[in-house]
Every structure is written in C-alpha cells, then in structure tokens.
Motif scaffolding. Structure first.
Motif, PDB file in Angstrom:
ATOM      1  N   HIS A 212      57.955  39.376  60.031  1.00 13.43           N
ATOM      2  CA  HIS A 212      57.393  37.621  59.283  1.00 13.43           C
ATOM      3  C   HIS A 212      55.600  38.166  59.665  1.00 13.43           C
ATOM      4  O   HIS A 212      55.414  38.937  60.000  1.00 13.43           O
ATOM      5  CB  HIS A 212      57.883  36.955  60.541  1.00 13.43           C
ATOM      6  N   HIS A 213      54.766  37.789  58.722  1.00 16.12           N
ATOM      7  CA  HIS A 213      54.193  37.847  58.817  1.00 16.12           C
ATOM      8  C   HIS A 213      53.394  36.451  58.488  1.00 16.12           C
ATOM      9  O   HIS A 213      54.160  35.452  57.334  1.00 16.12           O
ATOM     10  CB  HIS A 213      53.761  38.105  57.092  1.00 16.12           C
ATOM     11  N   PRO A 214      52.582  36.605  59.502  1.00 11.63           N
ATOM     12  CA  PRO A 214      51.823  34.415  59.621  1.00 11.63           C
ATOM     13  C   PRO A 214      50.016  34.955  58.580  1.00 11.63           C
ATOM     14  O   PRO A 214      49.472  35.917  58.853  1.00 11.63           O
ATOM     15  CB  PRO A 214      50.752  34.791  60.843  1.00 11.63           C
TER      16      PRO A 214
ATOM     17  N   CYS B 297      47.472  38.641  56.150  1.00 13.67           N
ATOM     18  CA  CYS B 297      48.156  38.683  57.368  1.00 13.67           C
ATOM     19  C   CYS B 297      47.222  38.951  59.199  1.00 13.67           C
ATOM     20  O   CYS B 297      46.295  39.154  59.096  1.00 13.67           O
ATOM     21  CB  CYS B 297      48.991  39.901  57.687  1.00 13.67           C
TER      22      CYS B 297
ATOM     23  N   LEU C  69      48.591  39.871  61.969  1.00 16.17           N
ATOM     24  CA  LEU C  69      49.607  39.898  63.273  1.00 16.17           C
ATOM     25  C   LEU C  69      48.153  41.543  62.942  1.00 16.17           C
ATOM     26  O   LEU C  69      47.743  42.012  62.090  1.00 16.17           O
ATOM     27  CB  LEU C  69      50.875  41.056  62.133  1.00 16.17           C
TER      28      LEU C  69
ATOM     29  N   HIS D  26      48.974  45.079  60.932  1.00 14.44           N
ATOM     30  CA  HIS D  26      49.463  44.507  59.731  1.00 14.44           C
ATOM     31  C   HIS D  26      48.039  44.654  59.575  1.00 14.44           C
ATOM     32  O   HIS D  26      47.802  44.707  57.966  1.00 14.44           O
ATOM     33  CB  HIS D  26      50.156  43.581  59.291  1.00 14.44           C
TER      34      HIS D  26
ATOM     35  N   MET E 197      47.137  44.184  55.308  1.00 14.90           N
ATOM     36  CA  MET E 197      47.905  43.019  54.315  1.00 14.90           C
ATOM     37  C   MET E 197      46.351  42.310  54.660  1.00 14.90           C
ATOM     38  O   MET E 197      46.361  41.287  54.687  1.00 14.90           O
ATOM     39  CB  MET E 197      48.856  42.005  55.235  1.00 14.90           C
TER      40      MET E 197
END
Ligand SMILES: [Cu+2]
Length: 493
Positions: free
Chosen positions: A263-265, A318, A320, A323, A454
């Motif tokens: 998942h990507h915040p 993103c 994370l 990431h 990202m």
C-alpha cells in the motif's frame, strides 16, 4: 477553466440554468505526435456546452502515452499488444518488463460515459495471458477472468473485447495472471463524465504506482520476491519522474492507481486535498474531508482534488521511507563500505544474483525464488558497519552525475547510527542534467539528489514561468530516451 467560462458557469448556475445545460457528445481530434497510425484519434476534452456547462479536460499521464483509437462507425476501437518491453526507470537503468504497446505501465485509455468500446488484445508474450477490466460492469464473458469467463489468450493469440461503458471514474486494465502483474502489466483506463463535475478541474493527472525487485547487474525483476527496491510512478523512479506542472490558482485532480504488493500513503506538500473518488467512481461531496496523505491500497485507485493556491515546487510522494529510495538492498552495503564482511554467504548468493533465466526458471525454481533477492534470508546474516574515518566512500565516477562530497561532520563515525542518508541522498546523488526536461526547468540546483523512488513534484507556477515551460515542451520534438543524452551512451544496451 478560463475566467470567462467560470463566469458563465457561475452566472448560469445563479440563473438556475446550469443544471439544465444541454449535453454535447465527446469530440475527437487528430493527434499531433507519437502516433503510428495517423487515422487514429485521441481523446479530447468534451466541448463546453453553449449553455455554459464546464468541459472535462483529458487526463495527462506523465511519462506514459495515451492509447490512440479509431472510430469504426459508432465503436471506439483500441488496440493493445501485450509484450516484453524495455523500460528505462532512471537514466541508464533499462530493465526488462512486460507491458503493453512498448511501455509498462501500458498506455492510458480515455473514454466518455456511454461510449461503445472495442479493444483488440494481441498476445505477443511467450506464454498465455489474460486481460481483465478492473471494476468494469460488463457482461461476464467480457471480464477477462482466465479459465472462468474465457480461455486465456494463447501466445500469438488475440481476443476482441466489446462493451458499452456507463461508468465514470479512475479504472484500470491488467493481466489477471498474478506473476505477470508483477512484471508490469497494468494500464490506466479513465472513464470521463459527459460533462465535468462541479467544481470542475483545470488539470487532471494519472499516476500508476508499481514496484519491482531488480538487483544490481540484472535487468529482469524477481517476480517472486516480496521486498522491492525499485518503486515507480508511471514507470519511472525519481528523479526521472516528470513533474506535474500547473498554473497558480488552478484546480487540480490527481488520480492514483496502485497495483503491486504494498500500500502507498501518497503525501502532497503545501496543500490540503479532498478525496473525490475511488476505484468505484465518484464519491459524494458529503464524504470529502481535508487531508494531505491518502492511502492507496493494492488494486485501489484514489482521486484527490485541490486548488493549487500555494506557489512553489511541492513534493508529491509515497511516504513509506523505503519507497523513497532507489535500488535499496541491504546486501549492497558491504560492497561500498570499507569495513565489515558478509557472513555466511558469498556475494552472489547473498544478493540473490540470477545468472540465468528468471526466478521461476528450471535453474532457480527449486527455491521458488524465496531465497533470491533483496531481503532474502541469506542477506540477513550481515549488518551495516561503520565507515573508516576519512575515507567515507569510494565511488566510481558516473558521467553526468554531479558527485559533490556529502556534508558530514569530522567525527561522524563515532556517532552510533551513522551513516543513514549521508551516502543515500544529497549532493553526491544529484543528476540534474541527466534528467533535464522542460518540466524540470527552473528547479533549484541539486534538486535531483534528494529525489528517489515514488516521488515527483507538483509545480505550482506563476503564469510567466508556466507559459515558459509550456513553450519549451512544445519545442521538444518526440520523446527521447534519457540514455541518449551526452555521457550516457555507454549505458545503452
Ligand atoms: Cu509506497
């Protein structure tokens, strides 16, 4: 939206005429570039109604082309080819992915609600594939579920899909073969309303998020691996991602699509946005709450909207931490640091280097790929180690990279935990010239050293600077591989 159009809309809305505005059909125009077949067409904004209803704007997918179409009577016909592709993730890093029509993610498809659509899918892969229309309300035999709704498309085979689309929102297409998804096989499928939503947006962008485990000196992702070291927006990792360029004051929509293992915040600097849509379409305005980070789960899409009222170059990324990096692998440490030896395994085993075939090949298959690659169990036997004072790092000079010395204190090595970012980002990683393009014009010198994974920018620009970049972009003919730039020739395969 032009001020005239906005005025008209507001005026008519005030006069109670807005809601009854006449619906005009989508119009198409010949595309000007990037076309193989000049009889093909590309989606254009729906025309503004004479009665003042706002037009939809076509989406832009930075770094990814639109899929052209042709009209066959009343049918909008697209042609997708599933095939192996060479994708340049960052300058000089060309990897072997599987995608559509030469790119991974594949080209963006744009249609308007009510369109009758035909999509010819050819399989140029060496194995069977399937084509699933994610979230589409279509007849079961058009769903592309391999085995249940149809036979998979054999290598060299073709399947023709045809359906009428009455949905609106941010959808996508992808192979329904799980391993193929991890090789890149997805593309955006945008269904526009006939008239723009209120408030209408001036800019509409799509970002498709993917992740790959590709170790140094290998060009093929390990699709079995569950820890990823290349994180991409539209097939590029920062700083090679192309910024979203908007004019100060415009209303902006960004459509985020995720098909990977994580998942990507996604976080935007300098603005609050509202989430206006999901993979199921538009959300009612009553659900819009302000935020600046939206979690985009696997197989989901999220539309966010905001008014770009804060000028500047704002990061969109993103959040994370892993990431926000490129090619990160714990096992690379001992190669670049002076002290410390890998324990147990040799370098090749530790790094899971494939010498032939893929993760699922006969040669590597027995381990089912689980011991191979980034974060493999073999890699856990070594730890990071401190650097020797005074000789922080020996880097091979990369042509085009700025390679300035990192800023570290004299006693850095005596501080527990050092180094963290000292050699992972900063001046020595900067490559402004290698990723030079109109959309990057005027960014602060050395900006690229802090961009990886990202990440991209939303550049909120005053009119003169915005126009300047648009002029530069118009001048730029065609799409150029970054490795065509001076100093990068030797990296071409
Ligand atoms: Cu992420």
């Amino acid at each position: 939206m032009s001020s005239r159009r906005r005025f008209l809309r507001d005026f008519l809305a005030g006069a109670g005429l807005f809601a009854s505005a006449k619906v005009l059909p989508a119009q198409e125009m010949e595309t000007s570039h990037g076309m193989k077949d000049m009889s093909m067409k590309r989606n254009k904004a729906t025309a503004p109604s004479e009665h003042g209803a706002a037009a939809t704007v076509p989406v832009q997918t930075p770094d990814i082309p639109d899929l052209p179409f042709r009209m066959d009577g009343s049918v909008k016909e697209f042609h997708l080819v599933a095939e192996p592709v060479k994708q340049e993730i960052v300058p000089g890093r060309v990897v072997d992915l599987w995608g559509y029509n030469g790119s991974a993610p594949g080209p963006t498809i744009q249609v308007t609600k009510g369109d009758l659509v035909r999509i010819i899918v050819d399989n140029h892969l060496p194995e069977a594939t399937s084509m699933h229309w994610h979230g589409f309300e279509v007849p079961n035999d058009m769903d592309g579920a391999p085995g249940s709704s149809q036979d998979p498309i054999a290598p060299g085979g073709r399947f023709v899909y045809e359906f009428t689309l009455n949905q609106v929102g941010t959808y996508f297409y992808h192979s329904h073969m799980a391993m193929q998804e991890m090789m890149g096989m997805i593309g955006a499928f945008i269904m526009h309303p006939k008239e723009a939503y209120t408030p209408s947006v001036d800019k509409d962008f799509v970002i498709v998020m993917q992740e790959y485990a590709i170790l140094p000196n290998i060009s093929v992702p390990n699709s079995m691996n569950m820890e990823f070291n290349w994180l991409t927006f539209n097939g590029k990792s920062a700083p090679a991602t192309t910024p979203l360029v908007v004019r100060h004051g415009e209303r902006v929509r960004i459509r985020l699509i995720n098909l990977g293992m994580d998942h990507h915040p996604i976080h935007l600097h300098g603005h609050q946005f509202v989430v206006t849509g999901t993979e199921g379409g538009r959300q009612p305005e009553s659900t819009w709450g302000p935020g600046n980070t939206v979690l985009v789960g696997v197989a989901q899409s999220r539309d966010v909207e905001f008014v770009a009222n804060n000028p500047g170059d704002w990061m969109l990324h993103c959040h994370l931490p892993h990431h926000m990096m490129n090619q990160m692998s714990s096992n690379v440490g001992p190669l670049s640091r002076r002290v410390g030896m890998p324990a147990g395994e040799g370098m090749e085993q530790g790094m899971g280097m494939l010498r032939g075939g893929s993760a699922t090949s006969q040669e590597n298959g027995p381990s089912l790929g689980r011991g191979l690659g980034v974060g493999s169990t073999a890699g856990q036997t070594m730890s990071n180690s401190p650097l020797k004072t005074g000789t922080p790092m020996q880097h091979q000079h990369m042509p085009g990279m700025q390679m300035a010395a990192p800023n570290v204190s004299k006693d850095a090595n005596s501080v527990p935990g050092f180094p963290q970012d000292a050699f992972m980002e900063g001046p020595m990683m900067a490559m402004d010239e290698m990723v030079d393009k109109p959309e990057n014009y005027g960014l602060r010198k050395g900006w690229s050293g802090f961009m990886a994974g990202m990440m991209t920018f939303v550049r909120v620009l005053p009119p003169d600077k915005y126009d300047q970049i648009m002029r530069l972009r118009e001048k730029q003919q065609g799409k150029k591989l970054m490795s065509d730039m001076p100093g990068m020739e030797h990296n071409r395969e």
